[in-house]
Design an enzyme around this catalytic site. Structure first.
Site, PDB file in Angstrom:
ATOM      1  N   LYS A   1      -1.833   7.333  -6.608  1.00 48.10           N
ATOM      2  CA  LYS A   1      -1.666   8.014  -5.326  1.00 48.10           C
ATOM      3  C   LYS A   1      -2.831   8.946  -5.028  1.00 48.10           C
ATOM      4  CE  LYS A   1       2.292   6.274  -3.959  1.00 48.10           C
ATOM      5  NZ  LYS A   1       2.413   5.466  -2.735  1.00 48.10           N
TER       6      LYS A   1
ATOM      7  N   ILE B   1      11.884   4.422   2.872  1.00 44.20           N
ATOM      8  CA  ILE B   1      10.922   4.963   3.829  1.00 44.20           C
ATOM      9  C   ILE B   1      10.465   3.864   4.781  1.00 44.20           C
ATOM     10  CG2 ILE B   1       8.633   5.996   4.085  1.00 44.20           C
ATOM     11  CD1 ILE B   1       9.096   7.473   1.455  1.00 44.20           C
TER      12      ILE B   1
ATOM     13  N   TYR C   1       1.476   6.507 -11.618  1.00 45.24           N
ATOM     14  CA  TYR C   1       1.735   6.564 -10.179  1.00 45.24           C
ATOM     15  C   TYR C   1       0.893   7.669  -9.541  1.00 45.24           C
ATOM     16  CZ  TYR C   1       4.744   7.562  -6.040  1.00 45.24           C
ATOM     17  OH  TYR C   1       5.247   7.799  -4.793  1.00 45.24           O
TER      18      TYR C   1
ATOM     19  N   ASP D   1       3.562 -10.273  -3.359  1.00 43.03           N
ATOM     20  CA  ASP D   1       3.632  -9.296  -4.448  1.00 43.03           C
ATOM     21  C   ASP D   1       2.289  -8.581  -4.507  1.00 43.03           C
ATOM     22  OD1 ASP D   1       3.573  -7.950  -6.909  1.00 43.03           O
ATOM     23  OD2 ASP D   1       4.824  -9.450  -7.893  1.00 43.03           O
TER      24      ASP D   1
END
Length: 262
Positions: A158, A26, A154, A63
């Site tokens: 999100k 992306i 995750y 990072d």
């Protein structure tokens, strides 16, 4: 529209943009889309080699799980190159696909990268944008932040990004800052490779869940980001836009299997 009228509509010519995760699937589409709109694009990623072939004005390497390093890199970038007009928080990572695959270490790393890392990129940029009294921020969240489709750590991160978007929109709007999120469904990028290596027929199971019958492309996500980031969307802030081939509109598989009997 002609190329010139598109440029006028978006108003991005010579605007400065910083994109995290620029070397990913992306991310590369984002770089290409903003450059096509006339913006001056800088990229950030964990490894410099992933950005080596990209046409970028500047490159940052850090990072996201290392908060101090991330914040310092962003502050040094602002000091040397100025405050970007637009920030695209795109970088993300997941491997713990179900609760059974989750442990404390996986949870901590996925939240550190997907949520905490995005905060430590954004906070110094927002401070600088506030002093200038303008700026636009777009977060690449996920449909996982809206409903549960697996990847629990995750997903939690999100969902946190969407809440952070709303906080920025409400509390920093008076400084001319807009913040929005894009929630893609499945996007066919290299991030899917490990799944397809384990189960080559997986796509045949995935696609019937999508009303459009396909995944969205990285370019479709990028075009949505260009719009939300641009002056063309000047009245839009605090939103979470699903770019998901219809996944969150309803349960197509349920209709086909249960109601229509297909």
């Amino acid at each position: 529209m002609t190329s010139a009228s598109v440029d006028d509509f978006l108003g991005l010519r010579n605007r400065t943009v910083l994109i995290t995760g620029a070397g990913g699937g992306i991310g590369r589409a984002l770089v290409a889309a903003f450059r096509a709109a006339g913006a001056v694009v800088s990229g950030a990623d964990q490894h410099s080699n992933t950005m080596a072939d990209l046409d970028l004005a500047h490159r940052l390497t850090f990072d996201l799980s290392e908060t101090g390093t991330t914040t310092n890199a962003i502050r040094e970038f602002i000091k040397a190159k100025g405050t970007p007009d637009i920030l695209i928080n795109n970088a993300g990572f997941t491997r713990g696909e179900t609760l059974d695959q989750l442990d404390g270490a996986i949870w901590d790393r996925e939240v550190a990268i997907n949520l905490n890392g995005a905060y430590h990129v954004t906070a110094p940029v927002v401070d600088a944008m506030s002093k200038r009294a303008s700026g636009s921020i777009v977060f690449i969240s996920s449909v996982n932040g809206l409903s549960h489709f697996g990847n629990p750590a995750y997903s939690a991160a999100k969902a946190g990004l969407i809440s952070y978007v709303k906080a920025l929109a409400v509390e920093r709007g008076r400084y001319g800052i807009r913040a929005n999120a894009i929630c893609p469904g499945s996007v066919r990028t290299p991030a899917w490779d490990h799944r397809l290596q384990k189960e080559p027929g997986l796509l045949a199971k995935v696609l019937p869940h999508y009303p459009l019958g396909r995944m969205v492309t990285p370019e479709e996500v990028a075009r949505a980001a260009v719009f939300l980031a641009s002056p063309a969307a000047s009245g839009i802030t605090g939103t979470a836009l699903a770019v998901d081939a219809g996944l969150t509109a309803g349960n197509l598989r349920f209709i086909n299997d249960v109601l229509a009997g297909e």
